[in-house]
Design an enzyme around this catalytic site. Sequence first.
Site: not given
Length: 244
Positions: A103-104
């Site tokens: 995930d970012q």
Amino acid sequence: MDLERMLFSQGFGSRRECRALIARGAVSLAGYPTDDPATTVPDGAIDFTVDGVAWRYREKVYLAMHKPPGFECSHDPQHHRSVFELLPWPLRQRGVQCVGRLDQDTTGLLLFSDDGAFVHQLTAPKRKVPKCYRATLKHAVNDALLDALGAGVVLRDAPEPMAALAVHRVGDAEIELEIAEGKYHQVKRMVAAAGNRVVGLHRVAIGGLTLPSDLLEGTWRYLDDAERAALRAKNAPTVGYVNA
């Protein structure tokens, strides 16, 4: 293989662009400048430079990155910068892909390769390659949380309860856990299903490969043979958990 074809295989542009690089004297082969695209390149790991930057011929590339927060694992990011921006242009041009995604806002070990068989070996669900994460939680860790993660929690897109391969407490509000799957937001959703919330997530290891301690956040390097072998090591822990 001739020099033009070698540069093309290494991501330095189209065949025409590679010929132009050679023609303007930008390329040296094994320390010697050459302006002939038809120059024969010796077999093996030949060293060359392009515009003064050193490279080595690699039939396939295998990379490890210490992913920083704020980057999406996509060539076409929607809300943040692309993690591929952190790689040199020739590596992007030759088509390296993320081996799985983070995930970012998740940091830690991220792999890249242009070897499809290698990517499949590490990401196919039936391979069950373990991934280890360190999670910082909103609330203090308690026995009920560890019990639930070790026994298995119900996720909406999973037909059966999902259990960590191993989980243990590493701080008042920190745990480390290993999973063999790679479902969307899996660690965050497992912790939420167990009654807590992840506020920070860091991938520590994949298979038998731990994030190198000297790999700084936002940097990358090539994997050596021993590290690639460690990725394939059959070292998943016994299913269960350690309440420590």
